[in-house]
Design a protein around this motif. Structure first.
Motif, PDB file in Angstrom:
ATOM      1  N   GLU A 219       0.814  -1.224   0.000  1.00  9.69           N
ATOM      2  CA  GLU A 219       0.000   0.000   0.000  1.00  9.69           C
ATOM      3  C   GLU A 219       0.842   1.266   0.000  1.00  9.69           C
ATOM      4  OE1 GLU A 219      -2.903  -0.170   3.099  1.00  9.69           O
ATOM      5  OE2 GLU A 219      -3.856  -1.971   2.313  1.00  9.69           O
ATOM      6  N   ALA A 220       2.109   1.141  -0.337  1.00 10.02           N
ATOM      7  CA  ALA A 220       2.956   2.339  -0.418  1.00 10.02           C
ATOM      8  C   ALA A 220       2.578   3.161  -1.640  1.00 10.02           C
ATOM      9  CB  ALA A 220       4.423   1.939  -0.496  1.00 10.02           C
ATOM     10  N   ARG A 221       2.778   4.464  -1.546  1.00 13.93           N
ATOM     11  CA  ARG A 221       2.489   5.367  -2.660  1.00 13.93           C
ATOM     12  C   ARG A 221       3.797   5.672  -3.390  1.00 13.93           C
ATOM     13  NH1 ARG A 221      -1.402  10.280  -1.716  1.00 13.93           N
ATOM     14  NH2 ARG A 221      -1.108  10.168  -3.973  1.00 13.93           N
ATOM     15  N   LEU A 222       3.882   5.174  -4.623  1.00 10.74           N
ATOM     16  CA  LEU A 222       5.086   5.346  -5.431  1.00 10.74           C
ATOM     17  C   LEU A 222       4.768   6.035  -6.750  1.00 10.74           C
ATOM     18  CD1 LEU A 222       6.386   1.808  -4.602  1.00 10.74           C
ATOM     19  CD2 LEU A 222       7.821   3.823  -4.315  1.00 10.74           C
ATOM     20  N   GLU A 223       3.663   6.803  -6.763  1.00 10.98           N
ATOM     21  CA  GLU A 223       3.304   7.495  -7.995  1.00 10.98           C
ATOM     22  C   GLU A 223       4.427   8.434  -8.439  1.00 10.98           C
ATOM     23  OE1 GLU A 223      -0.751   7.444  -5.737  1.00 10.98           O
ATOM     24  OE2 GLU A 223       1.390   7.406  -5.254  1.00 10.98           O
ATOM     25  N   ASN A 224       4.748   8.334  -9.734  1.00 12.54           N
ATOM     26  CA  ASN A 224       5.757   9.216 -10.354  1.00 12.54           C
ATOM     27  C   ASN A 224       7.151   9.061  -9.746  1.00 12.54           C
ATOM     28  OD1 ASN A 224       3.738  10.394 -12.031  1.00 12.54           O
ATOM     29  ND2 ASN A 224       3.146  11.735 -10.341  1.00 12.54           N
ATOM     30  N   ALA A 225       7.370   8.009  -8.981  1.00 11.70           N
ATOM     31  CA  ALA A 225       8.694   7.794  -8.398  1.00 11.70           C
ATOM     32  C   ALA A 225       9.669   7.322  -9.475  1.00 11.70           C
ATOM     33  CB  ALA A 225       8.624   6.760  -7.279  1.00 11.70           C
ATOM     34  N   ASN A 226      10.924   7.732  -9.347  1.00  3.06           N
ATOM     35  CA  ASN A 226      11.977   7.322 -10.272  1.00  3.06           C
ATOM     36  C   ASN A 226      12.661   6.079  -9.708  1.00  3.06           C
ATOM     37  OD1 ASN A 226      14.250   6.967 -11.829  1.00  3.06           O
ATOM     38  ND2 ASN A 226      14.770   9.131 -11.953  1.00  3.06           N
ATOM     39  N   LEU A 227      12.287   4.898 -10.260  1.00  3.09           N
ATOM     40  CA  LEU A 227      12.837   3.631  -9.803  1.00  3.09           C
ATOM     41  C   LEU A 227      13.721   2.997 -10.876  1.00  3.09           C
ATOM     42  CD1 LEU A 227       9.553   2.494  -8.125  1.00  3.09           C
ATOM     43  CD2 LEU A 227      11.740   2.330  -6.944  1.00  3.09           C
ATOM     44  N   ILE A 228      14.301   3.820 -11.718  1.00  3.95           N
ATOM     45  CA  ILE A 228      15.151   3.313 -12.791  1.00  3.95           C
ATOM     46  C   ILE A 228      16.329   2.536 -12.203  1.00  3.95           C
ATOM     47  CG2 ILE A 228      16.723   3.985 -14.653  1.00  3.95           C
ATOM     48  CD1 ILE A 228      14.824   6.305 -15.275  1.00  3.95           C
ATOM     49  N   GLU A 229      16.507   1.305 -12.715  1.00  2.00           N
ATOM     50  CA  GLU A 229      17.579   0.412 -12.281  1.00  2.00           C
ATOM     51  C   GLU A 229      17.505   0.079 -10.790  1.00  2.00           C
ATOM     52  OE1 GLU A 229      21.472   1.481 -13.651  1.00  2.00           O
ATOM     53  OE2 GLU A 229      20.725   2.136 -15.590  1.00  2.00           O
ATOM     54  N   ALA A 230      16.328   0.213 -10.206  1.00  3.33           N
ATOM     55  CA  ALA A 230      16.172  -0.145  -8.794  1.00  3.33           C
ATOM     56  C   ALA A 230      16.177  -1.661  -8.629  1.00  3.33           C
ATOM     57  CB  ALA A 230      14.869   0.435  -8.254  1.00  3.33           C
ATOM     58  N   LEU A 231      16.589  -2.119  -7.464  1.00  2.00           N
ATOM     59  CA  LEU A 231      16.596  -3.541  -7.143  1.00  2.00           C
ATOM     60  C   LEU A 231      15.419  -3.824  -6.211  1.00  2.00           C
ATOM     61  CD1 LEU A 231      17.975  -6.296  -7.266  1.00  2.00           C
ATOM     62  CD2 LEU A 231      19.406  -5.594  -5.335  1.00  2.00           C
ATOM     63  N   LEU A 232      14.389  -4.485  -6.766  1.00  2.00           N
ATOM     64  CA  LEU A 232      13.188  -4.812  -6.002  1.00  2.00           C
ATOM     65  C   LEU A 232      12.983  -6.318  -5.937  1.00  2.00           C
ATOM     66  CD1 LEU A 232      11.326  -1.918  -7.629  1.00  2.00           C
ATOM     67  CD2 LEU A 232      11.015  -2.318  -5.192  1.00  2.00           C
ATOM     68  N   GLN A 233      14.047  -7.045  -6.053  1.00  2.00           N
ATOM     69  CA  GLN A 233      13.979  -8.499  -6.051  1.00  2.00           C
ATOM     70  C   GLN A 233      13.376  -9.007  -4.747  1.00  2.00           C
ATOM     71  OE1 GLN A 233      17.761 -10.520  -6.254  1.00  2.00           O
ATOM     72  NE2 GLN A 233      16.895 -12.113  -7.555  1.00  2.00           N
ATOM     73  N   GLY A 234      12.281  -9.755  -4.870  1.00  2.00           N
ATOM     74  CA  GLY A 234      11.633 -10.328  -3.699  1.00  2.00           C
ATOM     75  C   GLY A 234      10.872  -9.338  -2.842  1.00  2.00           C
ATOM     76  N   ALA A 235      10.701  -8.122  -3.335  1.00  2.00           N
ATOM     77  CA  ALA A 235       9.970  -7.111  -2.553  1.00  2.00           C
ATOM     78  C   ALA A 235       8.469  -7.381  -2.593  1.00  2.00           C
ATOM     79  CB  ALA A 235      10.258  -5.720  -3.100  1.00  2.00           C
ATOM     80  N   SER A 236       7.780  -6.958  -1.562  1.00  2.00           N
ATOM     81  CA  SER A 236       6.328  -7.078  -1.518  1.00  2.00           C
ATOM     82  C   SER A 236       5.710  -5.720  -1.833  1.00  2.00           C
ATOM     83  CB  SER A 236       5.874  -7.536  -0.129  1.00  2.00           C
ATOM     84  OG  SER A 236       4.461  -7.472  -0.032  1.00  2.00           O
ATOM     85  N   LEU A 237       4.979  -5.664  -2.971  1.00  2.00           N
ATOM     86  CA  LEU A 237       4.335  -4.425  -3.387  1.00  2.00           C
ATOM     87  C   LEU A 237       2.821  -4.610  -3.416  1.00  2.00           C
ATOM     88  CD1 LEU A 237       7.157  -4.384  -5.657  1.00  2.00           C
ATOM     89  CD2 LEU A 237       6.404  -2.071  -5.164  1.00  2.00           C
ATOM     90  N   TYR A 238       2.310  -5.360  -2.470  1.00  2.00           N
ATOM     91  CA  TYR A 238       0.878  -5.643  -2.422  1.00  2.00           C
ATOM     92  C   TYR A 238       0.070  -4.350  -2.344  1.00  2.00           C
ATOM     93  CZ  TYR A 238      -3.658  -7.227  -0.786  1.00  2.00           C
ATOM     94  OH  TYR A 238      -5.005  -7.442  -0.662  1.00  2.00           O
ATOM     95  N   ALA A 239      -0.809  -4.172  -3.319  1.00  2.00           N
ATOM     96  CA  ALA A 239      -1.694  -2.998  -3.382  1.00  2.00           C
ATOM     97  C   ALA A 239      -0.941  -1.673  -3.393  1.00  2.00           C
ATOM     98  CB  ALA A 239      -2.691  -3.011  -2.223  1.00  2.00           C
ATOM     99  N   ALA A 240       0.311  -1.707  -3.847  1.00  3.80           N
ATOM    100  CA  ALA A 240       1.081  -0.463  -3.946  1.00  3.80           C
ATOM    101  C   ALA A 240       0.602   0.360  -5.135  1.00  3.80           C
ATOM    102  CB  ALA A 240       2.566  -0.770  -4.085  1.00  3.80           C
ATOM    103  N   HIS A 241       0.840   1.665  -5.072  1.00  2.00           N
ATOM    104  CA  HIS A 241       0.433   2.576  -6.145  1.00  2.00           C
ATOM    105  C   HIS A 241       1.678   3.013  -6.914  1.00  2.00           C
ATOM    106  CE1 HIS A 241      -3.543   2.934  -4.217  1.00  2.00           C
ATOM    107  NE2 HIS A 241      -2.856   2.965  -3.083  1.00  2.00           N
ATOM    108  N   LEU A 242       1.782   2.549  -8.155  1.00  6.15           N
ATOM    109  CA  LEU A 242       2.958   2.858  -8.961  1.00  6.15           C
ATOM    110  C   LEU A 242       2.588   3.647 -10.211  1.00  6.15           C
ATOM    111  CD1 LEU A 242       4.040  -0.577  -8.110  1.00  6.15           C
ATOM    112  CD2 LEU A 242       5.923   1.008  -8.408  1.00  6.15           C
TER     113      LEU A 242
END
Length: 286
Positions: A219-242
């Motif tokens: 449920e994190a708010r990540l709208e318009n976030a710059n995640l270029i080349e980010a490492l999200l391996q195994g992350a939980s983004l349940y109901a997150a806003h991207l």
């Protein structure tokens, strides 16, 4: 001689004199009040200066035997920021510098892979971060929290106000940051592996090459976030806003996107996603 006329004239002159005297008295009183207010303002500013100097001296005392002194200085600065809001920008800078000079810098501070000593955040550093995180941000002016290049693994920043903070290359692996406000924060190359960011607000945050592996971002708010080349391996983004996030080149292998909103996410064709796509709202670039 017309005594009535003379009496009337005397009465008028007396009344005019009384008015003049009253006016002069009022002016003198106002002058005295103004002088007293100016003197009080000078005295109050002197007290603020004395309190500030004492608090800075306290947090500058090093050594384990001065821990309580440093804690007192941290909380004295918090009280001062409340009593004198115009001094809050300076206090933000002082407490930020206190944190940076009290913790170690990651070895080869270049984001993911850089090493930090495996030790808990000291109580006085945690206190300074807590004070910074709960301040009244309406008095920040142009000041921003600056914790760049610091080792803050497993720090507690739950609900902290970190809007616009400089967290470049900061190590916060395993940190408790639920519901933290990180809007517009700069976290380029930061290490947030395993961090708890559920409900956090990362709107417009700069997360270029950030390590968010195994992080909890439900449920994190990540709208318009710059995640270029980010490492999200195994992350939980349940109901997150991207919505509108930039994910070009990011590694999302084994990330959980159940219920996530990926509408208008940019360049997902370059992203590695292996599981949990079926329940996500997928944008046109998928």
């Amino acid at each position: 001689m017309n005594w009535t006329a003379i009496t009337s004239a005397v009465t008028v002159v007396t009344a005019v004199g009384a008015l003049i005297f009253t006016g002069l008295s009022l002016n003198a009183t106002r002058d005295q009040v103004g002088i007293a207010q100016a003197q009080n303002a000078v005295a109050e500013q002197g007290q603020v200066t004395d309190r500030y100097s004492k608090a800075v001296e306290q947090i500058g005392q090093r050594g384990d035997d001065h821990l309580q002194v440093r804690l007192g200085g941290v909380y004295a600065l918090e009280r001062l920021a409340r009593d004198s809001p115009r001094d809050q920008p300076t206090i933000i800078e002082v407490l930020s510098a206190f944190v940076r000079t009290s913790v170690e810098t990651p070895v080869e501070a270049q984001g993911p892979g850089a090493a930090c000593p495996q030790r808990p955040v000291a109580p006085d550093v945690q206190a300074a971060l807590t004070v910074l995180g709960r301040r009244d941000a309406t008095h920040d002016g142009n000041a921003h929290i600056d914790l760049a290049n610091t080792c803050l693994d497993k720090v507690d920043l739950t609900g902290a106000n970190l809007v616009g903070a400089n967290l470049v290359r900061t190590h916060m692996s395993g940190a408790a940051m639920e519901f933290a406000d990180l809007r517009d924060a700069v976290l380029t190359r930061a290490n947030l592996a395993g961090a708890k960011l559920s409900g956090a607000n990362l709107l417009n945050a700069r997360l270029l090459r950030v390590d968010l592996s195994k992080a909890a971002l439900g449920e994190a708010r990540l709208e318009n976030a710059n995640l270029i080349e980010a490492l999200l391996q195994g992350a939980s983004l349940y109901a997150a806003h991207l919505n509108g996030a930039l994910l070009s080149g990011a590694d999302l292998s084994r990330a959980d996107f159940s219920g996530a909103d990926l509408t208008d996410v940019d360049h997902l064709r370059a992203v590695t996603v292996e599981t949990h796509k079926d329940q996500a709202t997928i944008g046109a670039w998928w």
